[in-house]
Motif scaffolding. Structure first.
Motif, mmCIF file in Angstrom:
data_model
loop_
_atom_site.group_PDB
_atom_site.id
_atom_site.type_symbol
_atom_site.label_atom_id
_atom_site.label_comp_id
_atom_site.label_asym_id
_atom_site.label_seq_id
_atom_site.Cartn_x
_atom_site.Cartn_y
_atom_site.Cartn_z
ATOM 1 N N ILE A 151 45.574 26.267 11.510
ATOM 2 C CA ILE A 151 45.536 24.855 11.140
ATOM 3 C C ILE A 151 45.954 24.028 12.344
ATOM 4 O O ILE A 151 46.896 24.379 13.058
ATOM 5 C CB ILE A 151 46.404 24.540 9.907
ATOM 6 N N GLN A 180 48.748 15.052 17.019
ATOM 7 C CA GLN A 180 49.029 13.770 16.354
ATOM 8 C C GLN A 180 49.312 12.697 17.400
ATOM 9 O O GLN A 180 48.791 11.577 17.332
ATOM 10 C CB GLN A 180 50.253 13.893 15.428
ATOM 11 N N LEU A 182 50.758 16.071 7.781
ATOM 12 C CA LEU A 182 51.336 17.318 7.253
ATOM 13 C C LEU A 182 51.112 17.466 5.744
ATOM 14 O O LEU A 182 50.836 18.564 5.253
ATOM 15 C CB LEU A 182 52.836 17.374 7.587
#
Ligand code: GRF
Length: 219
Positions: A110, A124, A173
């Motif tokens: 992921i 991010q 998240l």
């Protein structure tokens, strides 16, 4: 519950590991975690494994003459436990050939960005610094590149002007914790077919593979 046998590799906090454990415990995912392997003796993922009596193991990468040897050892430990699918959950290393060859199209990762944008570390922050309006997360099969394997599921979130790396990471998240168990579920149901770069999701739910969250301002 038995189902699909998972092996999880982690380096840190392990919140994605926890999300997967929670789905298994809730009997929404027909799988068993056979082993959690960490490359960091302080990984909190180990504590999570202990809490659920899941087998766990620290393998020190420095104990091997090469990275290939390190990954060969990991592959051996996973094979020993009959693992079907390998889950990278915050595992901070690029997987090498001996592990990939042992589990072809059977390793998932992921990544906290919409690949192929912003691969590598701090996806991010990269998206925020770039000024992207939309970012998200991606579950993909792992190949020898860095975050380059075939995409299984992506989820999108808006980037707000007032976001910091932390607020954006937190928003992403939450979706990571949804799409990772979902990707494993699709795999467990035998519905993922890799065709070259593309992953076909078999079945008749057109929404499979996509999650788009509306703006979260005030949510
Ligand atoms: C997640 O943001 C994941 O996308 C990235 O590393 C982070 C791991 O978090 N690969 P955790 O250890 O699962 O909490």
């Amino acid at each position: 519950m038995a189902g699909l046998s998972l092996g999880v590799l982690a380096s840190g906090r392990g919140s994605n590991l926890q999300a997967i454990i929670d789905e298994i415990e809730a009997e929404r995912l027909d799988a068993t975690i056979r082993i959690v392997i960490v490359d960091n003796p302080d990984a909190y993922a180990t504590e999570r494994a202990k809490r659920y009596s899941i087998g766990h193991m620290y393998i020190d990468p420095k104990g091997f003459i090469s990275r290939d040897e390190f990954f060969k050892k990991i592959a051996e430990e996973l094979k020993l436990r009959g693992v079907d699918l390998v889950i990278l959950a915050g595992f901070m290393r690029i997987v090498r050939k001996p592990l990939i060859d042992a589990f072809p199209n059977r390793i998932m990762n992921i990544h906290p960005a919409l690949l192929p944008s912003f691969p590598g570390l701090h996806g991010q922050k990269q998206a925020g610094d770039y000024g992207a309006r939309i970012t998200g997360c991606t579950v993909h099969f792992v190949d020898e590149g860095m975050d380059t394997g075939p995409v299984i599921i992506q989820a999108a979130v808006p980037v707000m002007p007032e976001d910091t790396e932390d607020t954006l990471s937190e928003r992403i998240l939450k979706l990571e914790h949804r799409i990772y168990p979902e990707a494993i579920r699709l795999y467990a149901e035998g519905r993922l077919k890799v065709e070259g770069r593309k992953v076909k999701v078999e079945g008749n739910r057109p929404q499979d593979g996509y999650i788009v969250n509306p703006p979260l301002r005030g949510a």
